[in-house]
Design a protein around this motif. Structure first.
Motif, mmCIF file in Angstrom:
data_model
loop_
_atom_site.group_PDB
_atom_site.id
_atom_site.type_symbol
_atom_site.label_atom_id
_atom_site.label_comp_id
_atom_site.label_asym_id
_atom_site.label_seq_id
_atom_site.Cartn_x
_atom_site.Cartn_y
_atom_site.Cartn_z
ATOM 1 N N THR A 222 0.814 -1.231 0.000
ATOM 2 C CA THR A 222 0.000 0.000 0.000
ATOM 3 C C THR A 222 0.847 1.280 0.000
ATOM 4 O O THR A 222 0.313 2.371 -0.152
ATOM 5 N N ALA A 223 2.151 1.110 0.173
ATOM 6 C CA ALA A 223 3.034 2.295 0.117
ATOM 7 C C ALA A 223 3.473 2.455 -1.340
ATOM 8 O O ALA A 223 4.500 1.941 -1.762
ATOM 9 N N VAL A 224 2.642 3.173 -2.088
ATOM 10 C CA VAL A 224 2.836 3.191 -3.539
ATOM 11 C C VAL A 224 3.659 4.398 -3.993
ATOM 12 O O VAL A 224 3.409 5.532 -3.603
ATOM 13 N N CYS A 225 4.624 4.064 -4.850
ATOM 14 C CA CYS A 225 5.504 5.088 -5.419
ATOM 15 C C CYS A 225 5.500 4.894 -6.934
ATOM 16 O O CYS A 225 5.521 3.767 -7.421
ATOM 17 N N LEU A 226 5.417 5.991 -7.649
ATOM 18 C CA LEU A 226 5.438 5.889 -9.113
ATOM 19 C C LEU A 226 6.765 6.403 -9.638
ATOM 20 O O LEU A 226 7.270 7.435 -9.183
ATOM 21 N N THR A 227 7.309 5.672 -10.609
ATOM 22 C CA THR A 227 8.589 6.099 -11.172
ATOM 23 C C THR A 227 8.532 5.997 -12.693
ATOM 24 O O THR A 227 7.674 5.304 -13.245
ATOM 25 N N ASN A 228 9.436 6.678 -13.346
ATOM 26 C CA ASN A 228 9.517 6.580 -14.799
ATOM 27 C C ASN A 228 10.453 5.449 -15.179
ATOM 28 O O ASN A 228 11.612 5.438 -14.774
#
Lengths: 388, 453
Positions: A222-228
């Motif tokens: 649930t600890a969501v991080c978005l990256t390229n």
């Protein structure tokens, strides 16, 4: 019933976090990341948990990063901006931040990431669920999946291996890599193990070091991080060559002691690394042998074997994606990925396998990770000299 | 050749080439009437303090024949000539000073001091220009350790009170702004924005608590294990040992390097890389960021053609029109009192007050507040009629007595002024609070001046 129990325990842990309200040190080491920092600061300003200090370490950038960083520090948007005039590599930059961090927990981020509003809170709560937890990995997802086919395939790969794969390995207690893009640590443990060692692949390395110190590693979906993700296959190939070399360098070479009986031997550590090496290295070799065998001895059956393999792989891909769909909190958006699923068998089965094999050969026989420009020569040469 | 005429009652006269010189040996000997009788003055060997006082007496006169009088000195221990003497003599054989005095006297006759400006600043400027014209010389700064700005300007300085160096700069700037002088930049000085002193102590301070108790320490990066920390943590007697891997650090560039420096504050324990630079004013004790110091230009001034024209023809009347007329608060109060009394019969006057928010004014230094006050008055003036009365108490409070206005008309004017002042101030600031607050009252007999202002 079990889910409800976990939910209750989570709520209690969350309450403990907010009652204690500890300072969290968010550290962002990197080179030439100035262009991302302002967006990152804005993203962090939206977090539900706000008692954090932001430490940015500029590892000898040769662009506008020092100017941007100092300006943001002056405006109070960054708590500490440390400019290292001489580049020392990612590990030294992270260790610099560690030396000045005052928080009860350290959250390590990559500057080009953005975060769900509750990501910082959720990546720290697991420390209150189990005090033996030494590090928590965040859930890294691909933000730019719409940019190219390459990014879309990686988005599926991340969902399958990074998200679901890590939920399972974490559940089994054999989770072995806290992503450098988003992970939380206890600083006393980090200091006890001497912080980060020279990379590439330092995130996997530090996770193993924490495991070997007797602490649990938790993955928090649930600890969501978005990256390229890399949008071009050429860039992706370079990235994967670097990552895959680190499996040989760290899991086969540096931490080989986990495979042998000794005073601190732990089965879970053994399984965690063995599973990784077995699936990636041993099965990779057996696949090559199998392919050669088929070509040499069963050439006439190729017309049957290849289509059958593809059908099987594609079917498994859909089953895996279905399980991802059940776990995911972004179901609607991720439905857009389903149309490229048939290509996953080529992507993982042929492309990634080939890159992996090349990386293993380069590292195993030539120790090429030490020549990677990702680290300055002064550090790499020392690491090579001492076999680190 | 100089010829001694008289030497009685402690006064000495000298004549040379038809000019009469008065030799003064002490301040006590000075009498304005005596000076009028002579062509020039020679100051004897006296204390510098006395010389300065004598010069002040002479230069502060309103009579051009006195304040422009050629003055020579027998002292040669002041090579800077910061007093602005017209020359030096040994009292025996120096016909040069007579020739010089003659030239100056001829030029003094050309100066038109009949039309003089009313205000002190312009009067002072005029005197300075007349001095430059009669001496045919530039006005250049002379370095002076005891000046508030580090530079002295001969002549004009004797017209001002001690320490009014920035007033001096502003007067000269006025000449420049009005095209009466031209300049050549010599230096830029930074002075305290409260007291205009330049006796400043520049120091590095903690950006968080402004403490001067900060120490800088090198960071050390050990290549082998990537450990980084301040050098103290590596220090082991005379040796450097890595606290992470216990290796000895022998050779910089081979085993380790020093990528940067960190400061730590011994008061608040803040750690940082860039300390703030702060200026501490020794005179008034104010601590301020160097960015907030007042920056002034030190120039060499020359008279422009227009300036020469003004000296010869007198101060033109239109010069005064540019000055914004407003009443002193004292006079305004009297006028307001009279209007209140008059209102017992009939009145169509409205009293208006504008308050500028404190957050706008307080960051400005003394000089800045005065400048701000002048600008606000200038703007308000442009919206009111010539018959209206305008005054100000300080940079925050402004008063207007609108004569012959109904309350509605006054309200309309008040809104326009308030809107325009707010817009002007808000354009220069990020804050959007109520920056300008206008209030108005019909002048009636029950009003009290002291309550209003």
């Amino acid at each position: 019933m079990k889910r409800k129990d976990r939910s209750d325990r989570w709520q209690v842990a969350r309450q403990k976090l907010y009652i204690e309200n500890p300072l969290i040190s968010i550290i962002i080491p990197g080179k030439n990341e100035g262009k991302h920092i302002f967006k990152l600061v804005k993203s962090l300003a939206e977090q539900t948990y706000q008692h954090f200090e932001l430490i940015v370490v500029d590892d000898g950038s040769d662009d506008q990063t020092p100017l941007i960083g100092k300006n943001l520090e002056k405006r109070g948007l960054i708590d500490m901006f440390i400019r290292n005039e001489i580049r020392g590599g990612k590990a030294s930059a992270a260790n610099t931040a560690l030396a000045f961090a005052k928080g009860k927990y350290i959250v390590h981020l990559d500057a080009d990431c953005s975060f769900d509003r509750d990501a910082i809170e959720n990546v720290v709560v697991p420390f209150y669920l189990d005090e033996k937890t030494g590090a928590v990995g965040g859930n890294v997802k691909v933000r730019n999946y719409g940019e190219s086919l390459c990014a879309r395939l990686q988005a599926i790969e991340y969902l399958k291996t990074v998200s679901v794969g890590r939920i399972i390995t974490s559940y089994l207690g054999i989770y072995k890599i806290v992503s450098g893009a988003f992970g939380a640590f206890k600083p006393d443990i980090l200091k006890a193990i001497g912080g980060w060692d020279i990379g590439p692949g330092l995130d996997g390395d530090i996770t193993v070091k924490i495991r070997k110190s007797g602490y649990k590693i938790h993955f928090e979906p649930t600890a969501v991080c978005l990256t390229n993700a890399p949008a071009k296959f050429k860039v992706l190939t370079k990235q994967r060559l670097r990552w895959d070399k680190s499996i040989i360098r760290f899991r086969v070479r540096k931490h080989r002691d986990v495979y042998f009986p000794h005073a601190n031997f732990k089965w879970l550590n053994f399984i965690a690394l063995f599973e990784n090496v077995f699936y990636n290295v041993v099965l990779d070799i057996t696949w090559i042998i199998y392919t050669i065998d088929v070509v040499l001895n069963y050439w006439s059956l190729m017309g049957f074997i290849i289509p059958m393999n593809f059908v099987l792989y594609i079917s498994v891909s859909y089953i895996q994606m279905l399980s991802v769909y059940l776990f995911s909190e972004r179901r609607k958006e991720e439905l857009k990925l389903w149309n490229v699923l048939p290509l996953m068998s080529i992507y993982t089965g042929l492309y990634l396998r080939t890159v992996r094999t090349v990386a293993y050969v380069k590292e195993f026989f030539f120790k090429q990770s030490y020549d990677d420009p990702w680290n300055p020569v002064k550090s790499s040469s020392k690491a090579k000299q001492y076999g680190l | 050749m100089l010829q001694v005429l008289k030497h009685n009652q402690a006064k000495q006269y000298i004549e040379s080439q038809g000019l009469k010189f008065l030799v003064l040996s002490s301040v006590a000997e000075y009498e304005a009437a005596l000076l009028k009788e002579v062509d020039a003055v020679i100051l004897g060997d006296m204390e510098q303090r006395d010389t300065a006082q004598l010069l002040k007496e002479v230069r502060r006169s309103r009579d051009k024949q006195l304040y422009l009088k050629p003055i020579f000195s027998v002292m040669k221990n002041d090579p800077s000539n910061s007093e602005g003497f017209d020359g030096f003599t040994d009292l025996i054989s120096n016909k040069g000073i007579a020739e010089k005095a003659r030239k100056i006297l001829a030029k003094i006759d050309e100066v038109n001091s009949k039309v003089v400006p009313h205000d002190f600043e312009r009067q002072t400027l005029f005197k300075q220009m007349a001095f430059m014209y009669t001496r045919d010389q530039l006005l250049g700064p002379i370095t002076d350790r005891y000046s508030k700005i580090g530079y002295a300007f001969p002549f004009i300085e004797s017209l001002l009170t001690d320490g009014a160096s920035l007033t001096l700069i502003n007067i000269l700037k006025l000449g420049l702004d009005q095209g009466l002088m031209t300049t050549k930049l010599v230096d830029k000085i930074h002075t305290c924005n409260e007291c205009q002193g330049n006796y400043l102590n520049f120091r590095e301070v903690c950006p968080k608590c402004s403490s001067v108790d900060i120490v800088a320490k090198d960071l050390v990066h050990h290549f082998k294990c990537a450990h980084v920390d301040v050098i103290d943590k590596f220090q082991n007697g005379d040796e450097l040992t890595c606290p992470k891997c216990d290796s000895k650090l022998r050779h910089i560039g081979i085993d380790y390097d020093k990528p940067s420096t960190m400061y730590s504050c011994n008061d608040c324990h803040h750690q940082f890389q860039d300390s703030d630079m702060q200026a501490f004013c020794i005179d008034c004790g104010k601590e301020e960021d160097t960015a907030n110091l007042l920056e002034s230009e030190i120039n060499t001034y020359a008279l422009s053609e227009r300036g020469e024209h003004l000296v010869i023809n007198g101060w033109e009347n239109e010069q005064d029109n540019q000055h914004i007329e407003h009443l002193s608060l004292e006079l305004f109060r009297i006028m307001l009192g009279l209007e209140i009394q008059r209102s017992k019969a009939s009145s169509r006057s409205v009293f208006v007050k504008f308050d500028i928010h404190q957050s706008v004014v307080s960051p400005l230094g003394k000089e800045g507040r005065e400048q701000f006050q002048r600008e606000i008055l200038g703007i308000v003036k442009s919206y009111v009629a010539a018959t209206d009365l305008l005054s100000t108490k300080n940079a925050q409070e402004y008063f207007i007595l609108l004569n012959d206005n109904t309350l509605e008309e006054a309200q309309e004017k008040c809104q326009i002024i308030e809107h325009n002042l707010t817009k002007l101030i808000a354009d220069n600031l990020t804050t959007k609070e109520d920056l300008v607050l206008g209030s108005l009252q019909q002048v009636t007999s029950d009003l009290k001046v002291e309550h209003l202002t």
